[in-house]
Write a protein that holds these residues in place. Structure first.
Motif, short mmCIF file in Angstrom:
data_model
loop_
_atom_site.label_atom_id
_atom_site.label_comp_id
_atom_site.label_asym_id
_atom_site.label_seq_id
_atom_site.Cartn_x
_atom_site.Cartn_y
_atom_site.Cartn_z
N GLN A 153 4.49 -1.66 -12.23
CA GLN A 153 3.55 -1.75 -10.63
C GLN A 153 4.91 -3.26 -10.40
N PHE A 154 6.60 -3.41 -11.52
CA PHE A 154 7.16 -4.47 -10.36
C PHE A 154 8.16 -3.14 -9.96
N GLN A 155 8.52 -2.43 -10.34
CA GLN A 155 9.12 -0.94 -9.69
C GLN A 155 9.04 -0.88 -8.33
N ARG A 156 7.65 -0.76 -7.92
CA ARG A 156 7.20 -0.65 -7.02
C ARG A 156 7.08 -2.08 -5.75
N VAL A 157 6.33 -2.95 -6.44
CA VAL A 157 6.64 -4.47 -5.56
C VAL A 157 8.28 -4.27 -5.17
N LEU A 158 9.57 -3.65 -5.78
CA LEU A 158 10.45 -3.59 -5.41
C LEU A 158 10.93 -2.52 -4.51
N LEU A 159 10.07 -1.36 -4.66
CA LEU A 159 10.44 -0.99 -3.33
C LEU A 159 9.10 -0.75 -2.42
N GLN A 212 5.02 8.78 -4.75
CA GLN A 212 4.41 8.34 -4.47
C GLN A 212 6.23 8.12 -2.86
N ILE A 213 7.65 8.60 -3.65
CA ILE A 213 8.49 8.61 -2.99
C ILE A 213 8.86 9.67 -2.20
N GLU A 214 8.14 10.92 -2.74
CA GLU A 214 7.85 12.03 -1.91
C GLU A 214 6.76 11.60 -0.86
N THR A 220 1.03 -1.48 -0.04
CA THR A 220 0.18 -0.06 0.10
C THR A 220 1.14 1.43 -0.17
N GLN A 221 2.10 1.07 0.60
CA GLN A 221 3.00 2.77 0.45
C GLN A 221 3.67 3.13 -0.15
N ALA A 222 3.84 1.56 -1.18
CA ALA A 222 4.67 1.51 -2.26
C ALA A 222 3.99 1.98 -3.42
N GLY A 223 2.73 2.13 -3.52
CA GLY A 223 1.06 2.24 -4.62
C GLY A 223 1.16 0.91 -5.09
N PRO A 247 4.66 9.83 -17.41
CA PRO A 247 3.80 9.53 -16.22
C PRO A 247 3.89 9.01 -15.54
N GLY A 248 4.51 7.09 -16.08
CA GLY A 248 4.65 6.28 -14.76
C GLY A 248 5.42 7.32 -13.87
N SER A 249 6.72 7.58 -13.97
CA SER A 249 7.51 8.15 -13.65
C SER A 249 8.08 9.02 -12.86
N ALA A 250 6.85 9.93 -13.47
CA ALA A 250 6.15 11.01 -12.15
C ALA A 250 5.60 10.41 -11.17
#
Length: 248
Positions: free
Chosen positions: A126-132, A163-165, A107-110, A155-158
């Protein structure tokens, strides 16, 4: 340690007989977002790895706060696409995690609700968010990200950087990241370090953006990005000048 989470003093790293980093001084303080920018081969990944203790130093020292919890998000991770591996299982490697902790990190990683999906079927974002999410399971005081949005569209990277902020706001963790996306860096960072084997310039984003060393490395082609940043800056970042002259 002066309250810093990590402090590097006169750090040099030699790799394969080549001086990858020389005389780097920097620190990461609690709760701040620092971005490292620089051309390819400038030692950005080496710097991250030196700071977390993953490569030996040839000179200088790195001090880390006692018991510092670091969550590391690698640039990419290759997973055999024929290997059946759900997100849930991936988050329990190598340490078994309870379902509640996994769900909270996702949830925190979106990436809420992806537990049962196969890793091989996730989109790049989604893969990057799971790594996060996996990094967040460490409940890190410092999140370290190496070009986390490589291969994602704009848009994906923005969305990922927003999410990081948001995470920094929510958990108070410090963030140290390498990025090649200058416009994103300028709007999301408290401090920017411009690296080219050594620290060329550093400070608040607007200070770095106008530094001749930065322009020498990135040219004036980033003018649009900087204009965008300045516009953004006027609206959002009046309070970000505290750290500007620390290392002048």
């Amino acid at each position: 340690m002066s309250g810093a989470l990590i402090e590097a003093e006169h750090v040099s790293v030699t790799m394969g007989g080549h001086l990858a980093l020389q005389h780097v001084d920097m620190e990461v303080r609690p709760g701040e977002i620092i971005t490292v920018v620089g051309p390819n081969g400038s030692g950005k990944t080496t710097l991250l790895r030196a700071l977390i203790g993953a490569v030996p130093l040839s000179a200088g020292q790195v001090s880390r706060a006692d018991g510092l919890r670091i969550g590391y998000v690698p640039q990419k991770l290759s997973i055999d696409p024929t290997l059946p591996l759900t997100v849930e299982r991936f988050l329990s490697l190598p340490v078994r995690r309870d379902a509640q902790a996994r769900a909270r990190a996702l949830t925190q990683a979106g990436a809420a609700g992806l537990e049962q999906r196969q890793m091989s079927q996730l989109s790049g974002g989604q893969f990057q968010r799971v790594l996060l999410a996996r990094a967040l399971l460490e409940e890190p005081q410092l999140l370290v990200l190496d070009e986390p949005t490589t291969g994602l569209d704009q848009p994906g990277s923005a969305g990922f950087y927003r999410q990081i902020e948001a995470l920094r706001g929510e958990t108070g963790c410090a963030v140290l990241m390498v990025s090649h996306e200058l416009h994103v860096v300028m709007s999301a960072s408290d401090r920017v370090i411009c690296l080219n084997g050594h620290v060329c310039c550093h400070g608040a984003p607007d200070v770095v953006a106008s530094a001749p060393e930065y322009r020498a490395l990135f040219g004036s082609g980033t003018g649009g990005a900087l204009a965008l940043y300045r516009h953004d800056h006027d609206h959002h970042h009046h309070h970000d000048h505290d750290h500007e002259h620390d290392h002048a």
